[in-house]
Write a protein that holds these residues in place. Structure first.
Motif, PDB file in Angstrom:
ATOM      1  N   SER A  73       0.848  -1.180   0.000  1.00 40.13           N
ATOM      2  CA  SER A  73       0.000   0.000   0.000  1.00 40.13           C
ATOM      3  C   SER A  73       0.887   1.234   0.000  1.00 40.13           C
TER       4      SER A  73
ATOM      5  N   HIS B 292      -5.720  -2.626   4.057  1.00 39.15           N
ATOM      6  CA  HIS B 292      -5.194  -1.330   3.619  1.00 39.15           C
ATOM      7  C   HIS B 292      -6.193  -0.212   3.936  1.00 39.15           C
TER       8      HIS B 292
ATOM      9  N   GLU C 157      -6.540  -6.193   0.965  1.00 32.33           N
ATOM     10  CA  GLU C 157      -7.048  -4.922   0.451  1.00 32.33           C
ATOM     11  C   GLU C 157      -7.921  -4.228   1.496  1.00 32.33           C
TER      12      GLU C 157
ATOM     13  N   ASP D 225      -5.735   3.002   6.510  1.00 38.87           N
ATOM     14  CA  ASP D 225      -5.985   4.397   6.145  1.00 38.87           C
ATOM     15  C   ASP D 225      -6.846   5.082   7.200  1.00 38.87           C
TER      16      ASP D 225
END
Length: 452
Positions: free
Chosen positions: A146, A348, A345, A352
């Protein structure tokens, strides 16, 4: 299976079933029972359960001389893990700590190995729960990178063609149980497959995967060969079929329906000649004398003069051919690869959310400190995942005590990346006087779940 005019397989896309209404209802009920907490509350509760701050302390090895060392370490972990930095963390701490105290603690008391030890405690505690065993087996992990923004003028900053902009790559190995096992910080220009095996070998937690999933960047001939020799099953997603070669075992081998796929023949003599050399390399990796990334960088030159590289490449093509034949013939396998890689995914996106300070930009220019920032981030993320697992387990117990039937397959569709009940903003206060429920109360789910 259908072959197009170029001799490439045409894969049929499987339609994923829509999320059942029961799963949404279950998730809503669980969220209603999960108490609202701040990130600092979570770090404090995990400290009560595991005493993870015991791994932190002066780099000299002596005892910390802080009056309240645990509080200082929690503030520091929160400030750097959520990317607020020492100044903003101190401004919201009601005068409990100053920016100098936080930055001093980071420099003199905390190192990357110390943070990794704390993360390992959290992973091992997480693995004791029965809820994660519904999500996954622990024998599978996915690796993916990422991009994080960093300043242009430092050693790790490169322009990333795919993502756009300057930055670096946090390369994560995430278990199918939804928790990260290891993270590397690498430059944007590095082929991610170079580091794909390092994370599994450096992972010292109780969760030990033997199957590794990745995207197309996570594979090459030498990577397939070394994975095979290390006993790791590599399962990447495949995109660029034109660049991959199917090898026949011999010139005389022909296949009625898929013969156009095969473009070459295995050079068994090359593999046999260098077999002992390849085994020496693999034994060196297992003994910890050399990391796979070091070897793969050396073997990544595609030199025609490097016979060892050619031997690894040839063996890798053999292993990859067998994998690709299974890949194109098994819809279940393709679905499984997509499902596990989707976990990383989702991780990630979760990172964030956790790394909310400074818009996720890493403002440190020192490569060692940059690496440490991502370890802090993983520590905070792992603590949140553990606490969510505790709260979800207690909520499930409460629902079942009320007599509500809960099917295991609905729980399997959930994940510990729930954030709606967590507060990120406001005054940041460490309160170690608030005692949470015992960790053991949430470890085991009612046996009736596993009977459905």
């Amino acid at each position: 299976m259908t072959i197009n005019k170029d001799g490439e397989p045409v894969l049929k896309r499987l339609k994923s079933p829509p999320e059942p209404k029961e799963v949404e209802e279950l998730e809503s009920k669980i969220r209603e029972l999960m108490p609202e907490r701040s990130v600092l509350d979570i770090l404090c509760n995990v400290e009560h359960w595991l005493n993870w701050t015991r791994h932190l302390g002066p780099l000299s090895g002596s005892e910390p001389k802080f009056k309240q060392s645990a509080e200082r370490y929690i503030f520091t972990t929160f400030g750097y893990g959520c990317n607020l930095g020492p100044n903003q963390t101190a401004r919201h701490s009601r005068g409990v700590v100053t920016s100098h105290m936080i930055s001093y603690t980071n420099r003199r008391h905390i190192s990357t190995p110390k943070i990794e030890a704390a993360i390992r405690d959290i992973i091992n505690a997480f693995n004791r729960f029965s809820l994660p065993s519904i999500w996954g087996t622990g024998k599978k992990a996915a690796a993916d990178g990422s991009k994080f923004e960093i300043y242009e003028n430092n050693l790790h900053s490169e322009y990333h063609i795919r993502y756009g902009g300057y930055g670096g790559i946090a390369y994560h190995h995430v278990s199918d149980k939804y928790i990260a096992l290891f993270t590397h910080f690498i430059t944007c220009g590095v082929w991610e497959a170079v580091y794909i095996l390092d994370g599994l070998l450096k992972n010292l937690s109780d969760i030990q995967p033997d199957t590794l999933y990745a995207d197309t960047q996570g594979q090459s001939g030498p990577v397939f060969a070394i994975s095979y020799l290390l006993g790791i099953k590599l399962m990447p997603r495949i995109r660029n079929w034109k660049d991959l070669t199917f090898l026949r075992p011999s010139e005389s081998a022909t296949y009625k329906y898929i013969d156009p796929l095969f473009k070459g023949v295995v050079n068994w003599n090359l593999i046999k000649t260098h077999w002992l050399d390849m085994m020496r390399v693999v034994l060196s990796i297992k003994a910890g004398k050399v990391m796979p990334s070091t070897l793969l960088r050396k073997l990544g030159s595609y030199s025609k003069k490097n016979r060892l590289y050619q031997a690894f490449q040839e063996l890798g093509k053999v292993v990859r051919t067998m994998f690709l034949l299974e890949y194109i013939s098994s819809p279940k396998m393709r679905t499984e690869i997509t499902a596990v890689t989707n976990i990383v995914e989702k991780y990630h996106d979760f990172l964030d959310w956790v790394c909310f300070g400074k818009d996720g930009t890493i403002t440190e220019n020192d490569p060692i400190e940059q690496e440490k920032r991502f370890k802090y981030l993983d520590l905070v993320a792992s603590a949140v995942i553990l606490h969510n697992t505790v709260d979800m387990s207690l909520a499930i117990q409460t629902l079942m005590a009320r007599g509500e039937p809960i099917h295991q397959r609905y729980i399997k569709a959930l994940s510990p990346f729930i954030t709606r009940h967590i507060k990120r903003y406001g005054d940041y206060v460490v309160n170690l006087q608030s005692i949470p429920q015992p960790l053991e109360a949430a470890i085991n789910l009612p046996p009736e779940i596993f009977e459905t």
